[in-house]
Design a protein around this motif. Structure first.
Motif, PDB file in Angstrom:
ATOM      1  N   ALA A 109      44.014 -37.711  28.227  1.00 23.19           N
ATOM      2  CA  ALA A 109      44.285 -37.387  26.819  1.00 23.19           C
ATOM      3  C   ALA A 109      43.000 -37.432  26.007  1.00 23.19           C
ATOM      4  CB  ALA A 109      45.317 -38.356  26.257  1.00 23.19           C
ATOM      5  N   GLY A 126      39.030 -35.446  25.066  1.00 20.36           N
ATOM      6  CA  GLY A 126      38.622 -34.196  24.414  1.00 20.36           C
ATOM      7  C   GLY A 126      38.964 -32.957  25.227  1.00 20.36           C
ATOM      8  N   ALA A 127      38.756 -33.016  26.535  1.00 26.02           N
ATOM      9  CA  ALA A 127      39.000 -31.832  27.364  1.00 26.02           C
ATOM     10  C   ALA A 127      40.475 -31.444  27.335  1.00 26.02           C
ATOM     11  CB  ALA A 127      38.556 -32.102  28.803  1.00 26.02           C
ATOM     12  N   ASN A 162      48.674 -40.451  30.445  1.00 16.42           N
ATOM     13  CA  ASN A 162      47.337 -41.029  30.262  1.00 16.42           C
ATOM     14  C   ASN A 162      47.368 -42.530  30.500  1.00 16.42           C
ATOM     15  OD1 ASN A 162      44.550 -40.652  29.540  1.00 16.42           O
ATOM     16  ND2 ASN A 162      44.983 -41.708  27.604  1.00 16.42           N
ATOM     17  N   ARG A 163      46.190 -43.056  30.936  1.00 13.59           N
ATOM     18  CA  ARG A 163      46.049 -44.503  31.147  1.00 13.59           C
ATOM     19  C   ARG A 163      46.446 -45.239  29.877  1.00 13.59           C
ATOM     20  NH1 ARG A 163      40.078 -46.107  32.813  1.00 13.59           N
ATOM     21  NH2 ARG A 163      39.732 -45.382  30.691  1.00 13.59           N
ATOM     22  N   THR A 164      45.928 -44.801  28.736  1.00  7.18           N
ATOM     23  CA  THR A 164      46.352 -45.355  27.445  1.00  7.18           C
ATOM     24  C   THR A 164      47.513 -44.486  26.950  1.00  7.18           C
ATOM     25  OG1 THR A 164      44.012 -45.844  27.082  1.00  7.18           O
ATOM     26  CG2 THR A 164      45.482 -46.109  25.179  1.00  7.18           C
ATOM     27  N   LYS A 203      47.787 -42.661  23.462  1.00  4.69           N
ATOM     28  CA  LYS A 203      46.962 -41.470  23.182  1.00  4.69           C
ATOM     29  C   LYS A 203      47.686 -40.201  23.629  1.00  4.69           C
ATOM     30  CE  LYS A 203      42.434 -41.485  24.147  1.00  4.69           C
ATOM     31  NZ  LYS A 203      41.231 -41.905  24.914  1.00  4.69           N
ATOM     32  N   SER A 260      38.523 -38.356  33.414  1.00  6.65           N
ATOM     33  CA  SER A 260      37.200 -38.418  34.028  1.00  6.65           C
ATOM     34  C   SER A 260      37.207 -39.380  35.210  1.00  6.65           C
ATOM     35  CB  SER A 260      36.139 -38.784  32.980  1.00  6.65           C
ATOM     36  OG  SER A 260      36.608 -39.820  32.150  1.00  6.65           O
ATOM     37  N   GLU A 278      37.763 -42.155  41.398  1.00  8.08           N
ATOM     38  CA  GLU A 278      39.042 -42.867  41.281  1.00  8.08           C
ATOM     39  C   GLU A 278      40.205 -41.899  41.178  1.00  8.08           C
ATOM     40  OE1 GLU A 278      39.122 -46.373  38.552  1.00  8.08           O
ATOM     41  OE2 GLU A 278      37.020 -45.828  38.326  1.00  8.08           O
ATOM     42  N   MET A 320      39.742 -30.526  36.602  1.00  5.39           N
ATOM     43  CA  MET A 320      38.745 -29.908  35.717  1.00  5.39           C
ATOM     44  C   MET A 320      37.329 -30.184  36.206  1.00  5.39           C
ATOM     45  SD  MET A 320      39.959 -30.197  31.828  1.00  5.39           S
ATOM     46  CE  MET A 320      41.648 -30.025  31.298  1.00  5.39           C
ATOM     47  N   GLY A 367      37.402 -27.175  38.926  1.00  2.00           N
ATOM     48  CA  GLY A 367      37.130 -26.639  37.595  1.00  2.00           C
ATOM     49  C   GLY A 367      35.925 -25.717  37.482  1.00  2.00           C
TER      50      GLY A 367
HETATM   51  P1  NDP Z   1      36.962 -38.096  27.554  1.00  2.00           P
HETATM   52  O1  NDP Z   1      36.004 -39.221  27.715  1.00  2.00           O
HETATM   53  O2  NDP Z   1      37.231 -37.542  26.202  1.00  2.00           O
HETATM   54  O3  NDP Z   1      38.403 -38.561  28.156  1.00  2.00           O
HETATM   55  C1  NDP Z   1      38.468 -39.193  29.393  1.00  2.00           C
HETATM   56  C2  NDP Z   1      39.930 -39.293  29.848  1.00  2.00           C
HETATM   57  O4  NDP Z   1      39.955 -39.773  31.187  1.00  2.00           O
HETATM   58  C3  NDP Z   1      40.788 -40.256  29.013  1.00  2.00           C
HETATM   59  O5  NDP Z   1      42.088 -39.739  28.951  1.00  2.00           O
HETATM   60  C4  NDP Z   1      40.698 -41.543  29.840  1.00  2.00           C
HETATM   61  O6  NDP Z   1      41.818 -42.393  29.651  1.00  2.00           O
HETATM   62  C5  NDP Z   1      40.737 -40.977  31.240  1.00  2.00           C
HETATM   63  N1  NDP Z   1      40.147 -41.852  32.263  1.00  2.00           N
HETATM   64  C6  NDP Z   1      38.853 -42.235  32.374  1.00  2.00           C
HETATM   65  N2  NDP Z   1      38.669 -43.005  33.468  1.00  2.00           N
HETATM   66  C7  NDP Z   1      39.873 -43.119  34.062  1.00  2.00           C
HETATM   67  C8  NDP Z   1      40.345 -43.785  35.236  1.00  2.00           C
HETATM   68  N3  NDP Z   1      39.520 -44.496  36.006  1.00  2.00           N
HETATM   69  N4  NDP Z   1      41.657 -43.678  35.571  1.00  2.00           N
HETATM   70  C9  NDP Z   1      42.500 -42.943  34.788  1.00  2.00           C
HETATM   71  N5  NDP Z   1      42.123 -42.296  33.673  1.00  2.00           N
HETATM   72  C10 NDP Z   1      40.828 -42.382  33.311  1.00  2.00           C
HETATM   73  O7  NDP Z   1      36.451 -36.974  28.589  1.00  2.00           O
HETATM   74  P2  NDP Z   1      36.700 -35.391  28.506  1.00  2.00           P
HETATM   75  O8  NDP Z   1      38.095 -35.182  28.085  1.00  2.00           O
HETATM   76  O9  NDP Z   1      35.615 -34.772  27.711  1.00  2.00           O
HETATM   77  O10 NDP Z   1      36.467 -34.915  30.021  1.00  2.00           O
HETATM   78  C11 NDP Z   1      37.413 -35.172  31.067  1.00  2.00           C
HETATM   79  C12 NDP Z   1      37.017 -34.435  32.352  1.00  2.00           C
HETATM   80  O11 NDP Z   1      37.069 -33.023  32.195  1.00  2.00           O
HETATM   81  C13 NDP Z   1      35.581 -34.735  32.840  1.00  2.00           C
HETATM   82  O12 NDP Z   1      35.634 -34.954  34.229  1.00  2.00           O
HETATM   83  C14 NDP Z   1      34.812 -33.459  32.530  1.00  2.00           C
HETATM   84  O13 NDP Z   1      33.750 -33.276  33.447  1.00  2.00           O
HETATM   85  C15 NDP Z   1      35.912 -32.412  32.711  1.00  2.00           C
HETATM   86  N6  NDP Z   1      35.635 -31.143  31.977  1.00  2.00           N
HETATM   87  C16 NDP Z   1      35.467 -29.974  32.692  1.00  2.00           C
HETATM   88  C17 NDP Z   1      35.216 -28.774  32.044  1.00  2.00           C
HETATM   89  C18 NDP Z   1      35.025 -27.512  32.856  1.00  2.00           C
HETATM   90  O14 NDP Z   1      34.578 -26.506  32.295  1.00  2.00           O
HETATM   91  N7  NDP Z   1      35.354 -27.485  34.123  1.00  2.00           N
HETATM   92  C19 NDP Z   1      35.150 -28.686  30.570  1.00  2.00           C
HETATM   93  C20 NDP Z   1      35.350 -29.962  29.912  1.00  2.00           C
HETATM   94  C21 NDP Z   1      35.584 -31.136  30.607  1.00  2.00           C
HETATM   95  P3  NDP Z   1      41.883 -43.446  28.408  1.00  2.00           P
HETATM   96  O15 NDP Z   1      42.313 -42.632  27.217  1.00  2.00           O
HETATM   97  O16 NDP Z   1      42.904 -44.430  28.815  1.00  2.00           O
HETATM   98  O17 NDP Z   1      40.511 -44.021  28.251  1.00  2.00           O
END
Ligand code: NDP
Length: 274
Positions: A132, A134-135, A155-157, A160, A194, A200, A218, A241
């Motif tokens: 949940a 930015g992506a 989502n983990r949280t 959100k 991510s 993970e 992604m 992705g």
């Molecule tokens: P953000 O930091 O905004 O969000 C990260 C998300 O991942 C949150 O929902 C977070 O949960 C969750 N998360 C992080 N670590 C874990 C974990 N160990 N277990 C479960 N959930 C986890 O990142 P973005 O949204 O910007 O990016 C997310 C992914 O998308 C990245 O891997 C990025 O590389 C990819 N991406 C790819 C694109 C493409 O063109 N192919 C374009 C844009 C992004 P919580 O809310 O609980 O913290």
């Protein structure tokens, strides 16, 4: 005769050295016979707006924006597309003839185009989106525009995900919650967390996928992510992705130059280079 001036574009990020955008846009320009220069610029963390203004002063016509500046880019725009407003983020800047800065986000349409290109049906599909951040926020409007039967965000949280679902509730059948409430029978599961970056896997039940389901991460890399390995072992078709990256770039290129490049050729070259 006036001197030939090459239009300048760039990707702003920090760090940005790893970005594949200069390669992708150089390939698009060569293909479409457009004279452009495209570079990667590491903007200072505390002055993104200044970096954009300086680039414009030096002949910059447009830019891509990546982590961590997508929200700051959103804030500096004079006008903004409705999908970027929904996403709260901008990944494409365009300098108008009037000198004003226009902002858009092409990540979501990039994902939808890649899925369409790979034959994944969205209309009527039961979709699960993991994450949940930015992506995920950026892809919800284009996904809902394809009228899936349902779209659930986990989502983990949990809060959100629930908040995101509320924010987009006017656009379609969307719900949100934590991982523990995820059921099964999904036609398409998109990993927008991510978690893959650190190898993970979000906690997911075994019956997650319907027959002929697709798993989309992604993230991309030389090797399939943990999520794609897990999904492949459960009968889902694994897709990464890389296509989303190239398709979002193609949409930015179209906005700047009015030409649609051939994404398949660029994707194939990029895949070999991973
Ligand atoms: P953000 O930091 O905004 O969000 C990260 C998300 O991942 C949150 O929902 C977070 O949960 C969750 N998360 C992080 N670590 C874990 C974990 N160990 N277990 C479960 N959930 C986890 O990142 P973005 O949204 O910007 O990016 C997310 C992914 O998308 C990245 O891997 C990025 O590389 C990819 N991406 C790819 C694109 C493409 O063109 N192919 C374009 C844009 C992004 P919580 O809310 O609980 O913290």
């Amino acid at each position: 005769m006036s001197p030939h001036v090459t239009d300048r574009y760039c990707v702003f990020g920090n760090p940005v050295a790893h970005s594949k955008s200069p390669f992708i846009h150089a390939a698009f320009a060569a293909q479409t016979d457009e004279q452009i220069e495209y570079t990667a610029i590491a903007a200072p963390l505390d002055n993104f707006a200044g970096a954009w203004r300086e680039f414009v002063a030096q002949g910059g016509r447009g830019a891509n924006v990546t982590i961590p500046f997508k929200e700051e880019a959103f804030r500096l725009c004079d006008t903004i597309s409705s999908r970027a407003r929904r996403a709260g983020a901008v990944n494409t800047l365009l300098l108008g003839k009037n000198g004003l800065t226009y902002g858009d986000t092409t990540d979501g349409i990039g994902l939808v185009r890649d899925l369409a290109r790979q034959g994944v049906k969205l209309t009527g599909a039961r979709i699960l989106v993991l994450g949940a951040g930015g992506a995920v926020r950026g892809v919800l409007e284009p996904l809902l525009a394809e009228t899936p039967a349902s779209l659930h965000i986990a989502n983990r949280t949990a809060e959100k995900a629930a908040r995101l679902a509320r924010d987009f509730a006017d656009l379609g059948a969307i719900t949100g919650g934590g991982f523990k409430d995820v059921t099964g029978g999904f036609d398409l599961v998109i990993n927008g967390t991510s978690a893959s970056l650190s190898g993970e896997l979000p906690p997911l039940p075994d019956g997650l996928f319907a027959t002929d389901a697709t798993a989309y991460d992604m993230m991309y890399g030389a090797e399939p992510t943990v999520f794609l390995c897990w999904a492949g072992a459960r009968g889902a078709r694994p897709l990464d992705g890389l296509g989303m990256l190239v398709e979002q770039a193609a949409e930015s290129f179209f906005q700047w130059r009015g030409k649609r490049p051939d994404t398949a050729a660029v994707m194939a070259t990029l895949r070999e280079s991973l």
